[in-house]
Design a protein around this motif. Structure first.
Motif, PDB file in Angstrom:
ATOM      1  N   GLN A 131      11.129   6.790   2.851  1.00 34.34           N
ATOM      2  CA  GLN A 131      10.378   6.363   1.645  1.00 34.34           C
ATOM      3  C   GLN A 131      10.090   7.694   0.755  1.00 34.34           C
ATOM      4  OE1 GLN A 131       6.881   4.212   2.622  1.00 34.34           O
ATOM      5  NE2 GLN A 131       7.880   2.751   3.497  1.00 34.34           N
ATOM      6  N   TRP A 132      10.165   7.476  -0.625  1.00 34.35           N
ATOM      7  CA  TRP A 132       9.807   8.161  -1.543  1.00 34.35           C
ATOM      8  C   TRP A 132       9.397   7.734  -2.839  1.00 34.35           C
ATOM      9  CZ3 TRP A 132      10.669   9.046  -6.727  1.00 34.35           C
ATOM     10  CH2 TRP A 132      10.344  10.337  -7.280  1.00 34.35           C
ATOM     11  N   GLY A 133       7.969   7.873  -2.921  1.00 33.37           N
ATOM     12  CA  GLY A 133       7.061   7.269  -4.024  1.00 33.37           C
ATOM     13  C   GLY A 133       6.063   8.137  -4.633  1.00 33.37           C
ATOM     14  N   ILE A 134       5.424   7.489  -5.616  1.00 31.36           N
ATOM     15  CA  ILE A 134       4.727   8.322  -6.379  1.00 31.36           C
ATOM     16  C   ILE A 134       3.245   7.457  -6.648  1.00 31.36           C
ATOM     17  CG2 ILE A 134       3.713   9.413  -8.844  1.00 31.36           C
ATOM     18  CD1 ILE A 134       6.584  10.107  -9.378  1.00 31.36           C
ATOM     19  N   LYS A 135       2.109   7.850  -6.149  1.00 30.98           N
ATOM     20  CA  LYS A 135       0.915   7.057  -6.186  1.00 30.98           C
ATOM     21  C   LYS A 135       0.396   7.179  -7.769  1.00 30.98           C
ATOM     22  CE  LYS A 135      -3.169   6.090  -3.565  1.00 30.98           C
ATOM     23  NZ  LYS A 135      -3.765   6.508  -2.418  1.00 30.98           N
ATOM     24  N   VAL A 136       0.312   5.844  -8.128  1.00 30.48           N
ATOM     25  CA  VAL A 136      -0.403   5.516  -9.587  1.00 30.48           C
ATOM     26  C   VAL A 136      -1.777   4.823  -9.376  1.00 30.48           C
ATOM     27  CG1 VAL A 136      -0.018   4.711 -11.906  1.00 30.48           C
ATOM     28  CG2 VAL A 136       2.012   5.660 -10.692  1.00 30.48           C
ATOM     29  N   GLY A 137      -2.731   5.389  -9.481  1.00 26.73           N
ATOM     30  CA  GLY A 137      -4.157   4.954  -9.313  1.00 26.73           C
ATOM     31  C   GLY A 137      -4.174   4.090  -7.704  1.00 26.73           C
ATOM     32  N   VAL A 138      -4.333   2.971  -7.830  1.00 22.15           N
ATOM     33  CA  VAL A 138      -4.176   2.537  -6.124  1.00 22.15           C
ATOM     34  C   VAL A 138      -2.930   2.034  -5.725  1.00 22.15           C
ATOM     35  CG1 VAL A 138      -6.736   1.814  -6.416  1.00 22.15           C
ATOM     36  CG2 VAL A 138      -4.891   0.090  -7.000  1.00 22.15           C
ATOM     37  N   LEU A 139      -1.957   2.175  -6.420  1.00 23.05           N
ATOM     38  CA  LEU A 139      -0.791   1.579  -6.242  1.00 23.05           C
ATOM     39  C   LEU A 139       0.220   2.807  -5.742  1.00 23.05           C
ATOM     40  CD1 LEU A 139       0.042  -0.577  -9.191  1.00 23.05           C
ATOM     41  CD2 LEU A 139      -0.908  -1.327  -7.067  1.00 23.05           C
ATOM     42  N   ARG A 140       1.294   2.587  -4.847  1.00 24.29           N
ATOM     43  CA  ARG A 140       2.225   3.677  -4.424  1.00 24.29           C
ATOM     44  C   ARG A 140       3.357   2.726  -4.595  1.00 24.29           C
ATOM     45  NH1 ARG A 140       5.096   6.179  -0.389  1.00 24.29           N
ATOM     46  NH2 ARG A 140       4.558   4.517   1.225  1.00 24.29           N
ATOM     47  N   GLY A 182      16.256  -0.012  -0.471  1.00 24.32           N
ATOM     48  CA  GLY A 182      15.395  -1.112  -1.393  1.00 24.32           C
ATOM     49  C   GLY A 182      14.236  -0.385  -1.886  1.00 24.32           C
ATOM     50  N   ALA A 183      13.151  -1.079  -2.307  1.00 28.40           N
ATOM     51  CA  ALA A 183      12.145  -0.572  -2.759  1.00 28.40           C
ATOM     52  C   ALA A 183      10.950  -1.404  -2.466  1.00 28.40           C
ATOM     53  CB  ALA A 183      12.140  -0.675  -4.509  1.00 28.40           C
ATOM     54  N   GLY A 184       9.760  -0.964  -2.674  1.00 31.27           N
ATOM     55  CA  GLY A 184       8.622  -1.631  -2.094  1.00 31.27           C
ATOM     56  C   GLY A 184       7.115  -0.976  -3.022  1.00 31.27           C
ATOM     57  N   ILE A 185       6.132  -1.472  -2.650  1.00 36.82           N
ATOM     58  CA  ILE A 185       4.840  -1.205  -3.284  1.00 36.82           C
ATOM     59  C   ILE A 185       3.916  -1.394  -2.256  1.00 36.82           C
ATOM     60  CG2 ILE A 185       4.272  -3.531  -3.936  1.00 36.82           C
ATOM     61  CD1 ILE A 185       3.193  -2.051  -6.668  1.00 36.82           C
ATOM     62  N   GLU A 186       2.646  -0.317  -2.231  1.00 33.98           N
ATOM     63  CA  GLU A 186       1.839  -0.182  -1.345  1.00 33.98           C
ATOM     64  C   GLU A 186       0.449  -0.199  -2.168  1.00 33.98           C
ATOM     65  OE1 GLU A 186       2.263   2.371   2.142  1.00 33.98           O
ATOM     66  OE2 GLU A 186       0.529   3.563   1.503  1.00 33.98           O
ATOM     67  N   VAL A 187      -0.438  -0.986  -1.631  1.00 31.31           N
ATOM     68  CA  VAL A 187      -1.818  -1.106  -2.225  1.00 31.31           C
ATOM     69  C   VAL A 187      -2.824  -0.963  -0.890  1.00 31.31           C
ATOM     70  CG1 VAL A 187      -3.461  -2.217  -3.597  1.00 31.31           C
ATOM     71  CG2 VAL A 187      -0.900  -2.555  -4.047  1.00 31.31           C
ATOM     72  N   GLY A 188      -3.389   0.204  -0.764  1.00 29.79           N
ATOM     73  CA  GLY A 188      -4.484   0.240   0.257  1.00 29.79           C
ATOM     74  C   GLY A 188      -3.736   0.244   1.736  1.00 29.79           C
ATOM     75  N   PHE A 189      -4.010  -0.621   2.434  1.00 26.86           N
ATOM     76  CA  PHE A 189      -3.435  -0.684   3.725  1.00 26.86           C
ATOM     77  C   PHE A 189      -2.524  -1.906   3.737  1.00 26.86           C
ATOM     78  CE2 PHE A 189      -7.411  -3.148   3.586  1.00 26.86           C
ATOM     79  CZ  PHE A 189      -6.905  -4.359   3.760  1.00 26.86           C
ATOM     80  N   ILE A 190      -2.005  -2.555   2.976  1.00 25.51           N
ATOM     81  CA  ILE A 190      -0.986  -3.600   2.560  1.00 25.51           C
ATOM     82  C   ILE A 190       0.304  -2.949   1.972  1.00 25.51           C
ATOM     83  CG2 ILE A 190      -0.571  -5.603   1.410  1.00 25.51           C
ATOM     84  CD1 ILE A 190      -3.107  -6.710   2.161  1.00 25.51           C
ATOM     85  N   GLN A 191       1.184  -3.244   2.228  1.00 30.42           N
ATOM     86  CA  GLN A 191       2.578  -2.915   1.967  1.00 30.42           C
ATOM     87  C   GLN A 191       3.531  -3.998   1.685  1.00 30.42           C
ATOM     88  OE1 GLN A 191       5.870  -0.271   3.783  1.00 30.42           O
ATOM     89  NE2 GLN A 191       4.411   1.069   3.311  1.00 30.42           N
ATOM     90  N   ILE A 192       4.579  -4.069   0.670  1.00 24.87           N
ATOM     91  CA  ILE A 192       5.526  -5.099   0.580  1.00 24.87           C
ATOM     92  C   ILE A 192       6.667  -4.300   0.325  1.00 24.87           C
ATOM     93  CG2 ILE A 192       6.186  -7.253  -0.676  1.00 24.87           C
ATOM     94  CD1 ILE A 192       3.275  -7.785  -1.193  1.00 24.87           C
ATOM     95  N   ASN A 193       7.702  -4.571   1.211  1.00 21.43           N
ATOM     96  CA  ASN A 193       9.262  -4.253   0.574  1.00 21.43           C
ATOM     97  C   ASN A 193      10.344  -4.821   0.627  1.00 21.43           C
ATOM     98  OD1 ASN A 193      10.769  -3.274   3.117  1.00 21.43           O
ATOM     99  ND2 ASN A 193       8.639  -2.524   3.617  1.00 21.43           N
TER     100      ASN A 193
END
Length: 239
Positions: A131-140, A182-193
């Protein structure tokens, strides 16, 4: 208590994902994806405070089919579940290996020699997401590439040639390997992809069926290097 509530919420979210649907009817992938996305983000926003580890559980929907020459195919909706680990790396990178039970399938109906295939295969699968991502506030938000390898633990269904029926377990290749993007999003301890995946192996094992007794067109179709391909939507919770 927050983690228990998150787990209960995830079960509610994943309920439509794990429904086995081989008829092509029922909720669309878009509606299922929207429910998982909104439910996951809502749960994470409420419950993401506090410490969590890099180990968790993963579950979701797998929709797959195969493309064979001169034969009509349809997607089969199944499920996957297992355990997952997250390994943060520098520069926004992360490795995310998992070990899961992933069910894939296909419906094939041909007008040549009355041939067809109705099969579901449960694989013990080892995917490794990069994975490669950037954290934006509480979102990654992140993009991903996922090579995977698997071995068939059980196979259901049959392959039809004229009046003859051959159990799918006798002809489906047990080994699978491929790549997902694909792609996904992470918020805290929950992740969807969500990811599209392609199997690079051959659907039918070379020694799975006596191909000399069937139509040349069917022989060419089922010996292509084209196995189960499709789309997966996953929800992961880290504890």
């Amino acid at each position: 208590m927050r983690k228990l509530a998150a787990l209960l919420a995830s079960l509610i979210i994943c309920a439509p994902l794990s429904a086995q649907n081989t008829s092509g009817e029922g909720p669309s992938m878009l509606s299922v994806g929207s429910a998982a996305f909104l439910g996951g983000l809502g749960t994470a926003a409420l419950l993401s405070h506090g410490e969590y580890s890099n180990f968790g559980i993963i579950a979701g929907s797998t929709s797959s089919s195969t493309s064979l020459n001169d034969l009509k195919t349809a997607a089969v909706n199944q499920f996957h579940l297992g355990v997952v680990a997250r390994i943060p790396l520098p520069l926004g990178l992360a490795l995310q290996p998992a070990l899961m039970y992933n069910v894939k399938g296909t419906l094939v109906d041909g007008n040549i020699q009355n041939a067809g295939l109705d099969a579901t295969v449960g694989y013990l699968e080892l995917p490794v997401q990069v994975q490669w991502g950037i954290k934006v506030g509480v979102l990654r938000p992140f993009v991903l590439a996922e090579p995977f390898v698997g071995y068939a633990l059980n196979t259901k269904g049959e392959f039809r040639i004229s009046e003859e029926k051959i159990p799918a377990s006798e002809l489906i290749n047990h080994l699978e390997y491929g790549l997902g993007l694909g792609a996904g999003i992470e918020v805290g301890f929950i992740q969807i992809n969500g990811r599209y995946f392609w199997n690079f192996g051959q659907l039918v094992a070379n020694d799975g069926v006596d191909l000399d007794r069937i139509n040349v067109s069917i022989k060419d179709a089922i010996t292509q290097r084209n196995s189960f391909n499709g789309f997966s939507l996953s929800l992961a919770i880290f504890f």
